[in-house]
Design an enzyme around this catalytic site. Structure first.
Site, PDB file in Angstrom:
ATOM      1  N   ARG A  61      28.703  39.714  40.774  1.00  0.00           N
ATOM      2  CA  ARG A  61      29.114  39.550  42.162  1.00  0.00           C
ATOM      3  C   ARG A  61      28.105  40.076  43.178  1.00  0.00           C
ATOM      4  O   ARG A  61      27.923  39.468  44.240  1.00  0.00           O
ATOM      5  CB  ARG A  61      30.458  40.243  42.372  1.00  0.00           C
ATOM      6  CG  ARG A  61      31.581  39.461  41.734  1.00  0.00           C
ATOM      7  CD  ARG A  61      32.901  40.152  41.888  1.00  0.00           C
ATOM      8  NE  ARG A  61      33.940  39.348  41.233  1.00  0.00           N
ATOM      9  CZ  ARG A  61      35.180  39.763  41.046  1.00  0.00           C
ATOM     10  NH1 ARG A  61      35.554  40.962  41.458  1.00  0.00           N
ATOM     11  NH2 ARG A  61      36.056  38.989  40.462  1.00  0.00           N
TER      12      ARG A  61
ATOM     13  N   HIS B 124      35.854  44.094  48.632  1.00  0.00           N
ATOM     14  CA  HIS B 124      36.872  43.752  47.654  1.00  0.00           C
ATOM     15  C   HIS B 124      37.255  44.925  46.756  1.00  0.00           C
ATOM     16  O   HIS B 124      38.414  45.127  46.453  1.00  0.00           O
ATOM     17  CB  HIS B 124      36.334  42.607  46.796  1.00  0.00           C
ATOM     18  CG  HIS B 124      37.272  42.124  45.740  1.00  0.00           C
ATOM     19  ND1 HIS B 124      38.529  41.666  46.042  1.00  0.00           N
ATOM     20  CD2 HIS B 124      37.149  42.019  44.388  1.00  0.00           C
ATOM     21  CE1 HIS B 124      39.144  41.296  44.921  1.00  0.00           C
ATOM     22  NE2 HIS B 124      38.335  41.519  43.899  1.00  0.00           N
TER      23      HIS B 124
ATOM     24  N   ARG C 195      30.953  46.068  39.638  1.00  0.00           N
ATOM     25  CA  ARG C 195      31.955  45.710  38.644  1.00  0.00           C
ATOM     26  C   ARG C 195      31.877  44.219  38.331  1.00  0.00           C
ATOM     27  O   ARG C 195      31.617  43.409  39.202  1.00  0.00           O
ATOM     28  CB  ARG C 195      33.355  46.026  39.173  1.00  0.00           C
ATOM     29  CG  ARG C 195      34.469  45.528  38.285  1.00  0.00           C
ATOM     30  CD  ARG C 195      35.826  45.969  38.768  1.00  0.00           C
ATOM     31  NE  ARG C 195      36.279  45.316  39.974  1.00  0.00           N
ATOM     32  CZ  ARG C 195      36.792  44.080  40.026  1.00  0.00           C
ATOM     33  NH1 ARG C 195      36.886  43.363  38.931  1.00  0.00           N
ATOM     34  NH2 ARG C 195      37.206  43.575  41.163  1.00  0.00           N
TER      35      ARG C 195
ATOM     36  N   HIS D 197      33.096  40.811  47.433  1.00  0.00           N
ATOM     37  CA  HIS D 197      33.432  39.622  46.645  1.00  0.00           C
ATOM     38  C   HIS D 197      32.790  38.430  47.335  1.00  0.00           C
ATOM     39  O   HIS D 197      32.923  38.270  48.542  1.00  0.00           O
ATOM     40  CB  HIS D 197      34.945  39.437  46.564  1.00  0.00           C
ATOM     41  CG  HIS D 197      35.356  38.474  45.496  1.00  0.00           C
ATOM     42  ND1 HIS D 197      35.111  37.123  45.604  1.00  0.00           N
ATOM     43  CD2 HIS D 197      35.965  38.655  44.303  1.00  0.00           C
ATOM     44  CE1 HIS D 197      35.561  36.515  44.506  1.00  0.00           C
ATOM     45  NE2 HIS D 197      36.078  37.427  43.705  1.00  0.00           N
TER      46      HIS D 197
ATOM     47  N   GLU E 191      36.963  34.208  41.617  1.00  0.00           N
ATOM     48  CA  GLU E 191      35.748  33.790  40.939  1.00  0.00           C
ATOM     49  C   GLU E 191      36.091  32.755  39.868  1.00  0.00           C
ATOM     50  O   GLU E 191      35.235  31.999  39.412  1.00  0.00           O
ATOM     51  CB  GLU E 191      35.145  35.042  40.275  1.00  0.00           C
ATOM     52  CG  GLU E 191      33.732  34.955  39.835  1.00  0.00           C
ATOM     53  CD  GLU E 191      33.211  36.352  39.512  1.00  0.00           C
ATOM     54  OE1 GLU E 191      32.916  37.094  40.462  1.00  0.00           O
ATOM     55  OE2 GLU E 191      33.128  36.706  38.330  1.00  0.00           O
TER      56      GLU E 191
ATOM     57  N   PHE F  62      33.713  33.727  33.558  1.00  0.00           N
ATOM     58  CA  PHE F  62      33.712  34.505  34.786  1.00  0.00           C
ATOM     59  C   PHE F  62      32.319  35.065  35.030  1.00  0.00           C
ATOM     60  O   PHE F  62      31.513  35.140  34.103  1.00  0.00           O
ATOM     61  CB  PHE F  62      34.725  35.661  34.678  1.00  0.00           C
ATOM     62  CG  PHE F  62      35.773  35.646  35.756  1.00  0.00           C
ATOM     63  CD1 PHE F  62      36.815  34.743  35.700  1.00  0.00           C
ATOM     64  CD2 PHE F  62      35.712  36.535  36.826  1.00  0.00           C
ATOM     65  CE1 PHE F  62      37.780  34.723  36.687  1.00  0.00           C
ATOM     66  CE2 PHE F  62      36.678  36.515  37.816  1.00  0.00           C
ATOM     67  CZ  PHE F  62      37.719  35.610  37.754  1.00  0.00           C
TER      68      PHE F  62
ATOM     69  N   GLN G 229      32.069  46.795  46.291  1.00  0.00           N
ATOM     70  CA  GLN G 229      31.800  45.416  45.899  1.00  0.00           C
ATOM     71  C   GLN G 229      32.207  44.446  47.005  1.00  0.00           C
ATOM     72  O   GLN G 229      33.331  44.495  47.497  1.00  0.00           O
ATOM     73  CB  GLN G 229      32.596  45.070  44.644  1.00  0.00           C
ATOM     74  CG  GLN G 229      32.464  43.612  44.241  1.00  0.00           C
ATOM     75  CD  GLN G 229      32.843  43.403  42.798  1.00  0.00           C
ATOM     76  OE1 GLN G 229      34.026  43.287  42.474  1.00  0.00           O
ATOM     77  NE2 GLN G 229      31.871  43.406  41.921  1.00  0.00           N
TER      78      GLN G 229
ATOM     79  N   LEU H  89      41.242  36.529  49.450  1.00  0.00           N
ATOM     80  CA  LEU H  89      40.421  36.316  48.255  1.00  0.00           C
ATOM     81  C   LEU H  89      40.557  34.911  47.671  1.00  0.00           C
ATOM     82  O   LEU H  89      41.648  34.370  47.574  1.00  0.00           O
ATOM     83  CB  LEU H  89      40.843  37.348  47.196  1.00  0.00           C
ATOM     84  CG  LEU H  89      40.233  37.217  45.806  1.00  0.00           C
ATOM     85  CD1 LEU H  89      38.772  37.596  45.839  1.00  0.00           C
ATOM     86  CD2 LEU H  89      40.977  38.099  44.822  1.00  0.00           C
TER      87      LEU H  89
END
Lengths: 115, 231, 587
Positions: free
Chosen positions: C286, C353, C398, C242, C255, C119, C240, C252
């Protein structure tokens, strides 16, 4: 009395299996009967009646009809369970169905073995 | 686009009625839920549940042109107008498109929807082979939207006694889990003319499931295991 | 008429991942707990998480929590509190194994262990290359996790109040939290929940933006209640984006697609992340990827008719891998982008996000505020966990899969802290005489309002303002203008009117009350962002393009009263290991 929902009669599988097994028996008998009829063509009343004097015809017929009654019992029971909610009425109707099916069984014997 | 929405507010309506309305859409409005949100901006009294708007939370299940589905993943372009929107059938209506799902969740809870394993847990994970894990596919994805159970005639007649397709799918999810040890108890509980055997394989559940799951197959599997145990 | 009072040991507001993890802790300790939720628990937004939960199990290659900790600190752009980060990374394996024991259907390795995938920002040996740290259940990890937690709570007989919306905190004269007011949506009845502990697990507020991956219910209710109760919100400028939300729809795309080997392309078919992050490319964190995408679009290399999006290519993975590891993505791409991702790329844009900021807490889930020179004075009786809390483990950015971990670790530790506190203080404190007054006034205002503005129109203006003035790239003039605008919109939000006055399931009233909360978050965001004169993590200013550790390595605290700002230092000292000193952030 407080309305309490009770389930858990533990005979669900039995009924379900009976219905499926009897269905197969009825189907097999139907094929058997068609084969017999095909072999006897042209068929008139006397030959038809004569057919049922043989044990090889009487026993399968009897078994198939009993299967049909059992099959009908499960089906009728399901219908009564779905649509007839008052317990007393439902039980009474169930008893009537049982009595009728037992009567049909006796009647079947009478017919088959009186020929 | 034209909508015909089932309206009922027990606070002011004596009985339910259908409200016809014309909603002006924006080019970005793709899904039925977008249209409903537009409708609500005009008439704020239209009540419906919604949350994730991507088909994973299961909030906005409703009866759309006679078929149960999720408003958020039903494409406007594929709907015949006027789009008739009604609450899920077979459950009491609280208001407009919102139904009381108590009975539905009661049945879900009745199958003990949790892993039962009374051996002491290992330090790490309980080992499960990829093949064993595969068994759970098509089961664990259920979003509890109730589209299936509320399209099932057997559930309409006996919502208090028949577990219904959603609950039974989850019952099988735990029976199928190699880590669960309560298969026998689960089967005992379901071996009942009502709880499991009200299912007559009508397959409405399969037809409406927005996640493409197959409760009828799961129910068949339960019966198969039960039979295996009995003979 | 006084409001009805119901008494519990503890009240948890919110039944998503962290709320239910905490509820489980309390229910299994046989405490009397009420869990309030606006929606049925499995409809909470945790359900939409896709890619996985981070833990250094090392099932798919070597890994350890030190590396995870380093990645998290670096990912946070050194704004994360290192004590909390160490705590989280060390606890990760424990909480993930627990979840597995609850019945979570994780995917498996051939050895039968939990399957892990790479990730963004998660690396081996302090940044050398990607590591498989994300424990996944296909691309439905959040769904599987939320259901497993709910199921375990059913077993533990936790007491859920479904479709109850919490409205206001109740604090007594000493400032201690002694309860919360809430409305039963079905009947419109308002009740005071009197409790020894109130734990907020209300999630984020992504709905302050027009384009968001968040659910409709993500309206920052806990943050609004906190701000109204005079408690500050921390680091609200950090939102954040995304990288991969479906263009137009905002839905969404995990990732995990890139974790499984997918990558981003501009309109020339160039794999542009190689330029921005040579080592880990598409698996950079991100903020970095979102900025790279926005730059490509800005500089005219976006795909699509108007060059408005980027392409996410994964068809080279093959239908088999996609169907096995990313079945939900295929479904989403078909439904929302009309694209079969096994054949063609998905059009994506950076989309709001996750909220890195929130209610200030320590790693025990206790809410802390500055008081009499102590930057971390505990607010007695008040706890927060999950996205609504700012521990802060995510700092300025994050890492993917750290949010589900956050829910588990801090849901549990907050639950444990509540249990400890109830042991030492077993009695309810009295409710203040005016308990519930604020709520009643708010509801009476709304019911009596005439000639007010409609909720959807005010909300739309708020969302547009945030989208325009506080996006991926931030500009000084737009920020200043945004602050003025949002103050104006906040004034309008105080005069909203609803036509529907019904008591029964009045969703118009719910949306109006939600706007009260959203607007606090929106204000906090713009005011905090305007004030932070540096670029760090998700906060990127054109006039201050560099991180400024000297002046700005500190947490923002925004108070509703007068939009006042305060700051507290970042905790650079971990619990047991050596601190990670701030370094330039390259991926």
């Amino acid at each position: 009395m407080v309305k309490r929902i009770v389930v858990g009669a533990h005979y669900g599988l039995r009924g379900w299996v009976v219905q499926r097994v009897t269905a197969v028996m009825i189907a097999v008998y139907t094929l058997f009967l068609l084969a017999v009829i095909a072999a006897q063509l042209p068929l008139d009343y006397l030959r038809w009646r004569g057919l049922f004097t043989h044990t090889w015809m009487r026993v399968p017929t009897f078994v198939a009809l009993v299967a049909l009654y059992l099959h009908a019992w499960v089906g009728m029971r399901d219908i009564l369970m779905d649509y007839v909610k008052p317990t007393t009425l439902r039980l009474s109707l169930m008893v009537i169905v049982i009595v009728a099916l037992v009567a049909y069984t006796v009647w079947t014997v009478q017919i088959l073995w009186s020929l | 686009m034209r909508l015909s929405i089932y309206r009922y507010d027990p606070d002011k309506d004596a009985k339910p009625y259908m409200q016809d309305m014309e909603v002006a859409l924006e080019p970005t409005d793709q899904m039925l839920l977008d249209a409903l949100v537009r409708a609500k901006a005009v008439d704020d009294s239209i009540a419906f549940r919604r949350s994730c708007r991507e088909g994973v939370c299961g909030s906005d299940a409703m009866n759309i042109n006679g078929k149960n589905g999720l408003a958020c993943i039903t494409k406007i372009a594929e709907l015949k107008e006027p789009v008739v929107l009604k609450p899920l059938p077979g459950l009491p209506v609280i208001r407009d498109l919102i139904v009381d799902m108590t009975q539905f969740f009661k049945q879900y809870h009745s199958i003990k929807p949790y892993l039962i394993n009374d051996t002491p847990p290992p330090e790490g994970e309980r080992v499960q082979s990829p093949e064993e894990r595969e068994e759970l596919n098509g089961l664990y994805e259920c979003i509890l939207c109730a589209c299936c159970s509320t399209s099932c005639p057997s559930f309409w007649w006996n919502p208090d006694k028949f577990v219904g397709p959603a609950g039974l799918l989850q019952a099988y999810r735990f029976i199928a889990d190699s880590r669960d040890q309560a298969t026998n108890e689960r089967l005992d509980d379901l071996n009942d003319p009502y709880r499991l055997f009200r299912c007559h394989s009508i397959m409405n559940c399969v037809d409406v499931c927005p996640k493409g799951l197959n409760p009828t197959r799961a129910i068949g599997k339960i019966k198969e295991i039960m039979l295996k145990r009995a003979v | 008429m006084a409001l009805a009072v119901r008494k519990f040991d503890a009240v948890i507001v919110g039944a998503g991942g962290s709320g239910m993890r905490a509820a489980l802790q309390l229910a299994e300790a046989e405490l009397k707990v009420a869990v309030l939720s606006k929606v049925f628990p499995t409809r909470s937004h945790t359900v939409a998480a896709q890619g996985g939960v981070a833990a250094s199990l090392g099932n798919n290659g070597e890994d350890n929590w030190h590396w995870h900790m380093f990645d998290t600190v670096k990912g946070s752009d050194y704004l994360g509190d290192q004590d909390a980060i160490e705590f989280m990374c060390r606890k990760a394996n424990e909480v993930v194994y627990e979840l597995e024991h609850y019945g979570m259907p994780f995917d498996r390795t051939p050895e039968g262990r939990i399957y892990q995938r790479p990730f963004g920002g998660q690396t081996r040996n302090y940044g050398e290359g990607p590591v498989a740290r994300s424990c996944a259940a296909a691309d439905r990890t959040g769904h599987a996790m939320l259901h497993a937690l709910y199921q375990r709570n059913v077993r533990a007989r936790a007491h859920f109040f479904v479709e109850w919306m919490a409205l206001d905190l109740v604090r007594d004269a000493e400032g201690d939290v002694v309860g919360v007011t809430a409305m039963e949506m079905e009947t419109g009845e308002v009740v005071i929940f009197h409790a020894k502990a109130v734990l907020f697990a209300t999630g984020g507020a992504g709905r302050i933006y027009s384009a968001s991956t968040n659910a409709f219910i993500n309206t920052g209710d806990g943050l609004g209640m906190t701000a109204r109760a005079g408690i500050p919100l921390e680091d609200m400028e950090f939102w954040q984006f995304h990288p991969t939300g479906v263009a137009g729809a905002g839905v969404l795309i995990t990732e995990g697609v890139r974790g499984e080997g997918g990558y981003l392309l501009n309109k020339n078919g160039e794999r542009f992340m190689e330029r921005y992050a040579p080592t880990v490319k598409d698996l950079a964190s991100r903020d970095v990827v979102a900025r790279a995408m926005a730059t490509e679009i800005k500089e005219g290399r976006g795909a699509g008719k108007d060059g408005e999006y980027i392409l996410l290519k994964l068809d080279h993975l093959g239908a088999e891998v996609i169907n096995k590891r990313l079945p939900g993505i295929r479904e989403i791409a078909l439904t929302f982008a009309n694209v079969d991702c096994a054949k063609e790329p998905i059009p994506v844009v950076p989309t709001v996000h996750y909220q890195m900021g929130g209610i200030p807490t320590n790693y025990h889930g206790q809410v802390v505020v500055p008081k009499n020179g102590d930057p971390e004075t505990v607010v007695r009786g008040f706890y927060a966990a999950g996205e609504c809390a700012c521990v802060s483990v995510h700092g300025a950015n994050r890492l993917g899969t750290n949010s589900l971990l956050d829910l588990l670790v801090f849901g549990k530790s907050a639950g444990e802290q509540v249990i400890r506190d109830l042991k030492s203080e077993p009695m309810h404190k009295d409710l203040p005489r005016d308990a519930g007054e604020a709520t009643r006034a708010r509801l009476a205002r709304l019911d009596g309002q005439s000639n007010g503005e409609s909720v959807p129109s005010v909300a739309a203006d708020m969302r547009r303002t945030l989208q325009l003035h506080c996006g991926v790239f931030r500009f000084p003039d737009l920020l200043v203008e945004g602050v003025a605008k949002i103050k104006d919109i906040a004034a309008r939000a105080a005069r909203t009117e609803i036509k529907d006055k019904s008591k029964v399931f009045n969703t118009a009233r719910v949306e109006a009350l939600e706007l009260d909360n959203l607007i606090e978050v929106a204000r906090a965001t713009l005011v905090s962002a305007e004030a932070r004169k540096e670029s760090r993590g998700a906060h990127d200013r054109s006039d201050y393009p560099k991180r400024d550790d000297e002046a700005w390595m500190r947490h923002t605290l925004w108070y509703k009263e007068g939009d006042r700002l305060d700051y507290r230092p970042v905790k650079l000292k971990p619990l047991t290991v050596a601190a990670f000193e701030p370094k330039a952030r390259v991926y």
